[in-house]
Design a protein around this motif. Structure first.
Motif, short mmCIF file in Angstrom:
data_model
loop_
_atom_site.label_atom_id
_atom_site.label_comp_id
_atom_site.label_asym_id
_atom_site.label_seq_id
_atom_site.Cartn_x
_atom_site.Cartn_y
_atom_site.Cartn_z
N ASP A 78 -49.01 -11.80 -126.73
CA ASP A 78 -48.46 -10.47 -126.40
C ASP A 78 -46.94 -10.43 -126.50
O ASP A 78 -46.33 -9.38 -126.34
N ASP A 79 -46.34 -11.59 -126.74
CA ASP A 79 -44.88 -11.65 -126.78
C ASP A 79 -44.36 -11.47 -128.20
O ASP A 79 -45.03 -11.79 -129.17
N LYS A 80 -43.11 -10.98 -128.23
CA LYS A 80 -42.47 -10.76 -129.54
C LYS A 80 -41.22 -11.61 -129.64
O LYS A 80 -40.41 -11.63 -128.70
N ALA A 81 -41.06 -12.28 -130.76
CA ALA A 81 -39.83 -13.06 -130.97
C ALA A 81 -39.09 -12.50 -132.18
O ALA A 81 -39.72 -12.02 -133.13
N LEU A 82 -37.77 -12.57 -132.11
CA LEU A 82 -36.93 -12.07 -133.21
C LEU A 82 -36.27 -13.28 -133.88
O LEU A 82 -35.52 -14.03 -133.23
N PHE A 83 -36.57 -13.46 -135.15
CA PHE A 83 -36.04 -14.61 -135.90
C PHE A 83 -34.84 -14.18 -136.74
O PHE A 83 -34.95 -13.23 -137.52
N ILE A 84 -33.74 -14.90 -136.57
CA ILE A 84 -32.58 -14.65 -137.44
C ILE A 84 -32.83 -15.49 -138.69
O ILE A 84 -32.75 -16.71 -138.67
N SER A 85 -33.15 -14.80 -139.77
CA SER A 85 -33.68 -15.51 -140.94
C SER A 85 -32.65 -15.54 -142.07
O SER A 85 -32.40 -14.53 -142.72
N ASN A 86 -32.04 -16.71 -142.25
CA ASN A 86 -31.02 -16.81 -143.30
C ASN A 86 -31.15 -18.09 -144.12
O ASN A 86 -30.19 -18.58 -144.69
N GLY A 87 -32.37 -18.62 -144.15
CA GLY A 87 -32.56 -19.83 -144.94
C GLY A 87 -33.96 -20.40 -144.75
O GLY A 87 -34.78 -19.85 -144.01
N GLN A 88 -34.18 -21.52 -145.40
CA GLN A 88 -35.52 -22.13 -145.44
C GLN A 88 -36.04 -22.53 -144.05
O GLN A 88 -37.21 -22.35 -143.74
N PHE A 89 -35.14 -23.08 -143.21
CA PHE A 89 -35.64 -23.58 -141.93
C PHE A 89 -35.85 -22.45 -140.93
O PHE A 89 -36.74 -22.52 -140.08
N ALA A 90 -35.05 -21.39 -141.06
CA ALA A 90 -35.30 -20.19 -140.25
C ALA A 90 -36.65 -19.60 -140.66
O ALA A 90 -37.45 -19.19 -139.80
N GLU A 91 -36.93 -19.59 -141.95
CA GLU A 91 -38.23 -19.08 -142.41
C GLU A 91 -39.36 -19.94 -141.88
O GLU A 91 -40.41 -19.45 -141.47
N ARG A 92 -39.13 -21.26 -141.87
CA ARG A 92 -40.19 -22.14 -141.36
C ARG A 92 -40.48 -21.83 -139.89
O ARG A 92 -41.63 -21.81 -139.47
N PHE A 93 -39.42 -21.60 -139.13
CA PHE A 93 -39.60 -21.33 -137.69
C PHE A 93 -40.49 -20.08 -137.52
O PHE A 93 -41.42 -20.07 -136.70
N ALA A 94 -40.24 -19.05 -138.31
CA ALA A 94 -41.04 -17.82 -138.20
C ALA A 94 -42.47 -18.08 -138.67
O ALA A 94 -43.43 -17.54 -138.10
N ALA A 325 -32.93 -28.04 -154.29
CA ALA A 325 -33.59 -27.04 -153.45
C ALA A 325 -34.96 -26.78 -154.01
O ALA A 325 -35.13 -26.72 -155.23
N ARG A 326 -35.95 -26.63 -153.08
CA ARG A 326 -37.31 -26.31 -153.52
C ARG A 326 -37.68 -24.94 -152.95
O ARG A 326 -38.78 -24.71 -152.52
N ASN A 327 -36.73 -24.05 -152.93
CA ASN A 327 -36.97 -22.73 -152.36
C ASN A 327 -36.32 -21.71 -153.27
O ASN A 327 -36.18 -21.98 -154.47
N LYS A 328 -35.87 -20.59 -152.73
CA LYS A 328 -35.32 -19.57 -153.63
C LYS A 328 -33.99 -19.98 -154.26
O LYS A 328 -33.53 -19.33 -155.18
N LEU A 329 -33.41 -21.08 -153.80
CA LEU A 329 -32.18 -21.58 -154.45
C LEU A 329 -32.50 -22.65 -155.51
O LEU A 329 -31.58 -23.28 -156.04
N ASN A 330 -33.79 -22.83 -155.77
CA ASN A 330 -34.24 -23.84 -156.74
C ASN A 330 -33.41 -23.80 -158.03
O ASN A 330 -33.28 -22.76 -158.64
#
Ligand code: PLP
Length: 381
Positions: A78-94, A325-330
């Motif tokens: 029921d909880d909501k978290a707000l992710f500050i998403s500015n890279g691969q590891f922030a995306e992983r956290f979400a 990089a193996r992500n969008k900076l590949n």
């Protein structure tokens, strides 16, 4: 390969001889006084690095494990978290949050940048979030979050500030208590000069209040309450990675002997030198954020060039292992670790081999400029 192997990744990083010797000590009773003394010393050493008086929890895990643990102990469906998403590891956290069935919103920030504090304030004023999640040192881009500002904003709300400093702690400043970081997670294999395998966590009183609340949580191995109950007796809830504990204890002694502020200044000088040298070779620093990483140097390759070729050539011809990089900076960036057990000679060799690599690959570079720029940067500080 004629060149010796050089581990120059943004983690795992080189493990110094003193730490390797400590890792080789005979394993002792994990519930006996010898290991409790080690746990105690680790806690004191980490508290200094983290800038906290909080209890420190140790898990046999990589950084991702304690990222998951921080969510599993504080948030429910029921909880909501707000992710500050500015890279691969922030995306992983979400992604971890979503896989735990949590509600995850994000502020999407262009990679290499950091969040606009006004945007964060506005989002928090509109929705009641239980947590804000940020990456301190985004290893995929080299952007560093302004945690003092973020913490100041989150502190005014009931949300917890959960921070990943897996690649920051021990190499860039961390002031958990002063900045209002409620849960700080990190790992052993980066600026802490150890092999991978230890996950580190510390929680503020605000975070403990949530962990200790009535809400049932789906957790067993990751249970922070069990971990705390054992940590007060300088133990862990389950069998700890005893050898890694010896190693981390020694690494923290090395940091204390050098002096934490000297360690942080060394990281800053070396990163500045590598970045200056990279710039002279036509590889500018990638992040545009106001604070750039001193632990991970991310350099852009010119358009039309492939960074993977540089990474491969450095390894195959010069024994130097860096990351692409193996992500969008590949294909567009190369990444060096400038953390842990590094000194000037590492940076000089990095630039020497990088320059040779670019020449071997037929890029036009002016020979000697990288070392000149690096030496100037080193001389200036
Ligand atoms: N967060 C950051 C910023 C990282 O750099 C890494 C690893 O590179 C992780 C999280 C994940 O840690 P681990 O690979 O130890 O699971």
């Amino acid at each position: 390969m004629s060149h010796p192997y050089r581990l120059r990744l943004p983690g795992p990083t080189t493990v110094p001889a003193r730490v390797r010797q400590a890792l080789a000590k005979p394993v002792v009773n994990h519930r006996g006084p010898e290991f409790s003394a080690v746990v105690k010393e680790i806690e004191t050493g980490l508290q200094r690095l983290m800038g906290t008086a909080n209890q420190v929890l140790l898990f046999a895990a990589s950084g991702t494990g304690v990222m998951e643990a921080s969510l599993a102990n504080t948030l429910g469906p029921d909880d909501k978290a707000l992710f500050i998403s500015n890279g691969q590891f922030a995306e992983r956290f979400a992604t971890i949050a979503k896989s735990l069935g949590l509600q995850a919103d994000s502020i999407d920030v262009p990679w290499g940048e950091t969040v606009d504090p006004n945007v964060l304030s506005e989002r928090l004023s509109k929705t009641d979030y239980q947590a804000v999640v940020a990456v301190h040192n985004e290893s995929s881009t080299g952007a560093v979050a302004d945690l003092a500002t973020i913490g100041g904003i989150v502190r005014e709300t009931s949300a917890l500030l959960i921070v990943d400093s897996v690649s920051g702690l021990g190499g860039i400043d961390m002031q958990q208590d002063r900045w209002g970081v409620d849960i700080l997670v990190s790992a052993s294999q980066k600026a802490l000069m150890c092999p991978p395998g230890l996950g580190l966590v510390s929680l503020s009183d605000k975070a403990w209040h949530v962990v200790d609340g009535e809400t049932p949580r789906a957790r067993f191995y990751w249970d922070f309450q069990k971990a705390r109950d054992n940590a007060v007796n300088c133990q862990t809830a389950f069998t700890p990675a005893v050898s890694l504990g010896f190693g981390l204890c020694e690494a923290l002694r090395m940091i204390a002997e050098e002096g934490l502020s000297n360690v942080l200044t060394r990281h800053e000088r070396l990163a500045a030198a590598l970045q200056a040298g990279g710039g002279a070779l036509g590889l500018p620093v990638f992040p545009t954020s106001p604070i750039r990483s001193n632990t991970v140097t991310v350099l852009q390759v010119p358009e039309g060039r492939d960074s993977g070729t540089v990474v491969r050539h450095l390894y195959e011809h010069y024994g130097t292992v860096i990351a692409g990089a193996r992500n969008k900076l590949n294909g567009t960036v190369i990444r060096f670790g400038t953390m842990g057990s590094v000194d000037e000679s590492d940076i000089i060799l990095d630039l020497t081999y990088l320059e040779r690599t670019l020449c071997d690959l037929g890029w036009s570079v002016e020979q000697g400029t990288a070392l000149k720029a690096a030496k100037e940067a080193l001389g200036a500080t």
